[in-house]
Design a protein around this motif. Structure first.
Motif, PDB file in Angstrom:
ATOM      1  N   PRO A  62       0.671  -1.222   0.185  1.00  0.00           N
ATOM      2  CA  PRO A  62      -0.010   0.118  -0.080  1.00  0.00           C
ATOM      3  C   PRO A  62       1.028   1.230   0.065  1.00  0.00           C
ATOM      4  O   PRO A  62       2.125   1.303   0.330  1.00  0.00           O
ATOM      5  CB  PRO A  62      -0.928  -0.195   1.315  1.00  0.00           C
ATOM      6  N   LEU A  63       0.197   2.385  -0.448  1.00  0.00           N
ATOM      7  CA  LEU A  63       0.860   3.665  -0.397  1.00  0.00           C
ATOM      8  C   LEU A  63      -0.238   4.554   0.487  1.00  0.00           C
ATOM      9  O   LEU A  63      -1.108   4.222   0.609  1.00  0.00           O
ATOM     10  CB  LEU A  63       0.808   4.187  -2.046  1.00  0.00           C
ATOM     11  N   SER A 109       1.972  -5.397   4.474  1.00  0.00           N
ATOM     12  CA  SER A 109       0.678  -5.253   4.053  1.00  0.00           C
ATOM     13  C   SER A 109       0.554  -5.450   2.512  1.00  0.00           C
ATOM     14  O   SER A 109       1.499  -5.324   1.974  1.00  0.00           O
ATOM     15  CB  SER A 109       0.161  -3.936   4.601  1.00  0.00           C
ATOM     16  N   VAL A 110      -0.641  -5.682   2.177  1.00  0.00           N
ATOM     17  CA  VAL A 110      -1.025  -5.668   0.875  1.00  0.00           C
ATOM     18  C   VAL A 110      -2.192  -4.957   0.359  1.00  0.00           C
ATOM     19  O   VAL A 110      -3.259  -5.197   1.138  1.00  0.00           O
ATOM     20  CB  VAL A 110      -0.940  -7.251   0.278  1.00  0.00           C
ATOM     21  N   ALA A 111      -2.192  -4.474  -0.871  1.00  0.00           N
ATOM     22  CA  ALA A 111      -3.202  -3.848  -1.365  1.00  0.00           C
ATOM     23  C   ALA A 111      -3.660  -4.454  -2.567  1.00  0.00           C
ATOM     24  O   ALA A 111      -2.591  -4.764  -3.328  1.00  0.00           O
ATOM     25  CB  ALA A 111      -3.141  -2.247  -1.722  1.00  0.00           C
ATOM     26  N   ALA A 112      -4.832  -4.817  -3.023  1.00  0.00           N
ATOM     27  CA  ALA A 112      -5.311  -5.320  -4.262  1.00  0.00           C
ATOM     28  C   ALA A 112      -6.046  -4.183  -5.098  1.00  0.00           C
ATOM     29  O   ALA A 112      -7.102  -3.761  -4.380  1.00  0.00           O
ATOM     30  CB  ALA A 112      -6.068  -6.615  -3.817  1.00  0.00           C
ATOM     31  N   PHE A 145      -7.451  -5.698   0.777  1.00  0.00           N
ATOM     32  CA  PHE A 145      -6.477  -5.189   1.641  1.00  0.00           C
ATOM     33  C   PHE A 145      -6.125  -6.169   2.917  1.00  0.00           C
ATOM     34  O   PHE A 145      -7.024  -6.830   3.390  1.00  0.00           O
ATOM     35  CB  PHE A 145      -6.782  -3.766   2.304  1.00  0.00           C
ATOM     36  N   ILE A 146      -4.742  -6.359   3.203  1.00  0.00           N
ATOM     37  CA  ILE A 146      -4.314  -6.923   4.250  1.00  0.00           C
ATOM     38  C   ILE A 146      -3.607  -5.976   5.167  1.00  0.00           C
ATOM     39  O   ILE A 146      -2.455  -5.635   4.711  1.00  0.00           O
ATOM     40  CB  ILE A 146      -3.924  -8.300   4.098  1.00  0.00           C
ATOM     41  N   SER A 147      -3.889  -5.856   6.203  1.00  0.00           N
ATOM     42  CA  SER A 147      -2.992  -5.203   7.098  1.00  0.00           C
ATOM     43  C   SER A 147      -2.430  -6.166   8.156  1.00  0.00           C
ATOM     44  O   SER A 147      -3.029  -6.842   8.863  1.00  0.00           O
ATOM     45  CB  SER A 147      -3.867  -4.083   8.257  1.00  0.00           C
TER      46      SER A 147
END
Length: 196
Positions: A17-18, A54-57, A66-68
């Protein structure tokens, strides 16, 4: 995998993420009850301070998942998943597990031997996701009490159970017996720390 999902994955972008994702994350969580909402400021910090873990889709440039997650400062071998959110139209597509698998392969998480998360008893979707993830990893999920409704939330929130999954795939060889010893030890220390 069906043709619909094949087309979906071709258009899907997974990335860290940004800070500019913070507001969209706040809106996605707000549209996904019963997830706990946070302030936009909190989501901005998640997207900045925890970006590497973390990851943003994004689908066609729109945030759809999103996974925090983060590695606790006192335990670099654990990846704690704070929150998983998937937009309503993509629930059941396998996106959440796809994000988890992407995340555990990133440089910032490569030293994590185990994944942990907390789940309320009635959150069937989360239990199913993480138990399926554990099966795919050939890992052992271990459940213990983390926060009790009355004791920690004054009855305003359901119990939160800690789910630990180890070993994660593609990690340096560590015998399963040692993973079990680690899990038992962390359960004992977690119970002392959180419930004592």
């Amino acid at each position: 995998m069906n043709a619909r999902n094949d087309l979906l994955w071709d258009k899907l972008e997974l990335r860290h993420p940004l800070p500019t994702d913070g507001y969209a994350l706040n809106q996605l969580v707000a549209a996904s009850p019963p997830l706990d909402t946070n302030s936009v400021y909190c989501n901005l910090l998640q997207c900045q301070h925890f970006a590497d873990t973390s990851v943003a889709a994004l689908l066609n440039g729109k945030l759809v998942g999103f996974i925090s997650a983060y590695c606790p400062p006192s335990d670099s071998e654990t990846l704690f998943v704070w929150q998983v959110v998937v937009s309503e139209q993509l629930r059941g597509s396998g996106l959440a597990k796809r994000m988890l698998n992407w995340l555990i392969e990133q440089p910032a998480t490569e030293h994590a031997q185990r994944l942990t998360t907390s789940i309320t008893p009635d959150n069937r979707a989360s239990w199913a996701l993480f138990e399926s993830f554990a099966r795919d990893c050939g890992a052992i999920p271990v459940k213990s009490m983390l926060f009790e409704s009355q004791r920690h939330f004054a009855g305003a929130h359901a119990d939160e159970y800690l789910l630990q999954i180890a070993p994660l795939p593609n990690r340096p060889g560590k015998p399963m017996a040692l993973h079990l010893d680690d899990l038992r030890g962390s359960l004992r220390s977690s119970n002392r720390r959180w419930l004592g």
